[in-house]
Design a protein around this motif. Sequence first.
Motif, PDB file in Angstrom:
ATOM      1  N   ILE A 265     -15.794   0.073 -12.037  1.00  0.00           N
ATOM      2  CA  ILE A 265     -14.448   0.109 -12.617  1.00  0.00           C
ATOM      3  C   ILE A 265     -13.405   0.389 -11.543  1.00  0.00           C
ATOM      4  O   ILE A 265     -12.382  -0.296 -11.460  1.00  0.00           O
ATOM      5  CB  ILE A 265     -14.368   1.162 -13.741  1.00  0.00           C
ATOM      6  N   ALA A 266     -13.643   1.388 -10.706  1.00  0.00           N
ATOM      7  CA  ALA A 266     -12.673   1.745  -9.667  1.00  0.00           C
ATOM      8  C   ALA A 266     -12.563   0.629  -8.625  1.00  0.00           C
ATOM      9  O   ALA A 266     -11.470   0.366  -8.109  1.00  0.00           O
ATOM     10  CB  ALA A 266     -13.064   3.062  -8.997  1.00  0.00           C
ATOM     11  N   SER A 267     -13.668  -0.030  -8.314  1.00  0.00           N
ATOM     12  CA  SER A 267     -13.622  -1.129  -7.340  1.00  0.00           C
ATOM     13  C   SER A 267     -12.799  -2.291  -7.869  1.00  0.00           C
ATOM     14  O   SER A 267     -12.001  -2.882  -7.136  1.00  0.00           O
ATOM     15  CB  SER A 267     -15.032  -1.615  -7.007  1.00  0.00           C
ATOM     16  N   VAL A 268     -12.969  -2.629  -9.132  1.00  0.00           N
ATOM     17  CA  VAL A 268     -12.199  -3.725  -9.726  1.00  0.00           C
ATOM     18  C   VAL A 268     -10.724  -3.349  -9.805  1.00  0.00           C
ATOM     19  O   VAL A 268      -9.844  -4.148  -9.468  1.00  0.00           O
ATOM     20  CB  VAL A 268     -12.767  -4.094 -11.113  1.00  0.00           C
ATOM     21  N   ALA A 269     -10.457  -2.111 -10.215  1.00  0.00           N
ATOM     22  CA  ALA A 269      -9.065  -1.658 -10.306  1.00  0.00           C
ATOM     23  C   ALA A 269      -8.404  -1.650  -8.929  1.00  0.00           C
ATOM     24  O   ALA A 269      -7.243  -2.060  -8.784  1.00  0.00           O
ATOM     25  CB  ALA A 269      -9.003  -0.273 -10.941  1.00  0.00           C
ATOM     26  N   SER A 270      -9.144  -1.207  -7.925  1.00  0.00           N
ATOM     27  CA  SER A 270      -8.562  -1.174  -6.577  1.00  0.00           C
ATOM     28  C   SER A 270      -8.354  -2.584  -6.034  1.00  0.00           C
ATOM     29  O   SER A 270      -7.394  -2.830  -5.307  1.00  0.00           O
ATOM     30  CB  SER A 270      -9.420  -0.347  -5.631  1.00  0.00           C
TER      31      SER A 270
ATOM     32  N   VAL B 107      -7.573  -5.184  -7.867  1.00  0.00           N
ATOM     33  CA  VAL B 107      -6.368  -5.662  -8.556  1.00  0.00           C
ATOM     34  C   VAL B 107      -5.121  -5.060  -7.909  1.00  0.00           C
ATOM     35  O   VAL B 107      -4.135  -5.757  -7.666  1.00  0.00           O
ATOM     36  CB  VAL B 107      -6.438  -5.338 -10.068  1.00  0.00           C
ATOM     37  N   LEU B 108      -5.178  -3.751  -7.614  1.00  0.00           N
ATOM     38  CA  LEU B 108      -4.032  -3.105  -6.955  1.00  0.00           C
ATOM     39  C   LEU B 108      -3.770  -3.713  -5.577  1.00  0.00           C
ATOM     40  O   LEU B 108      -2.608  -3.911  -5.191  1.00  0.00           O
ATOM     41  CB  LEU B 108      -4.275  -1.602  -6.817  1.00  0.00           C
ATOM     42  N   ALA B 109      -4.823  -4.006  -4.829  1.00  0.00           N
ATOM     43  CA  ALA B 109      -4.659  -4.607  -3.503  1.00  0.00           C
ATOM     44  C   ALA B 109      -4.011  -5.981  -3.605  1.00  0.00           C
ATOM     45  O   ALA B 109      -3.115  -6.319  -2.824  1.00  0.00           O
ATOM     46  CB  ALA B 109      -6.010  -4.699  -2.796  1.00  0.00           C
ATOM     47  N   ILE B 110      -4.438  -6.780  -4.569  1.00  0.00           N
ATOM     48  CA  ILE B 110      -3.853  -8.117  -4.754  1.00  0.00           C
ATOM     49  C   ILE B 110      -2.386  -8.002  -5.159  1.00  0.00           C
ATOM     50  O   ILE B 110      -1.527  -8.724  -4.632  1.00  0.00           O
ATOM     51  CB  ILE B 110      -4.668  -8.921  -5.784  1.00  0.00           C
TER      52      ILE B 110
END
Length: 175
Positions: A55-60, A62-65
Amino acid sequence: MQVIITNKDVSNLNKFMLLYSKNARKQRLVSTYAIPFEFLLMGIIIDGLLKTAPIASVASAVLAILWLIFYPKFYRRMLRKHLGAASVAQSSSAEMSFVADGETISFSRGEPRASEKFAARSLNRIAAGGENFFLAFDRGFHIVLPKNAETNAAVQHLAGLRELQIEPVDLDVKI
């Protein structure tokens, strides 16, 4: 030699420092690319420590993009604001003394103080743009000189002395 520095010269120096200085380039690269990398790294670390689904990897990710999409627009808007503020100033001029010899370079009003003297060996960059020459020193100090025959000869002498190329810069770049 005596040179007259106007608000236009100071505005051009501000533009040069915002667009072409090494510190500005470094800040732009770090802000644009290092922060999204940190987002990704923190997401992977949090997922590894908490042993959760990614979850945190996907969220991060998305934030990076989102950062890579929106930060350059924000940065250009911030640059426009600072360049606009730099160009809006009351008319004034100051007569400055510029002395360059083989050992020191001084730029001051009247008799130079210690903070207004620079070692000639610390000169690391010479740029020419529009109506000005820009001299950059090791610790981030910059000097602006108006272009005329006298300053052109002095800058050419300094470039030959330090074996530097005079870089052309475009201060009328569209941001």
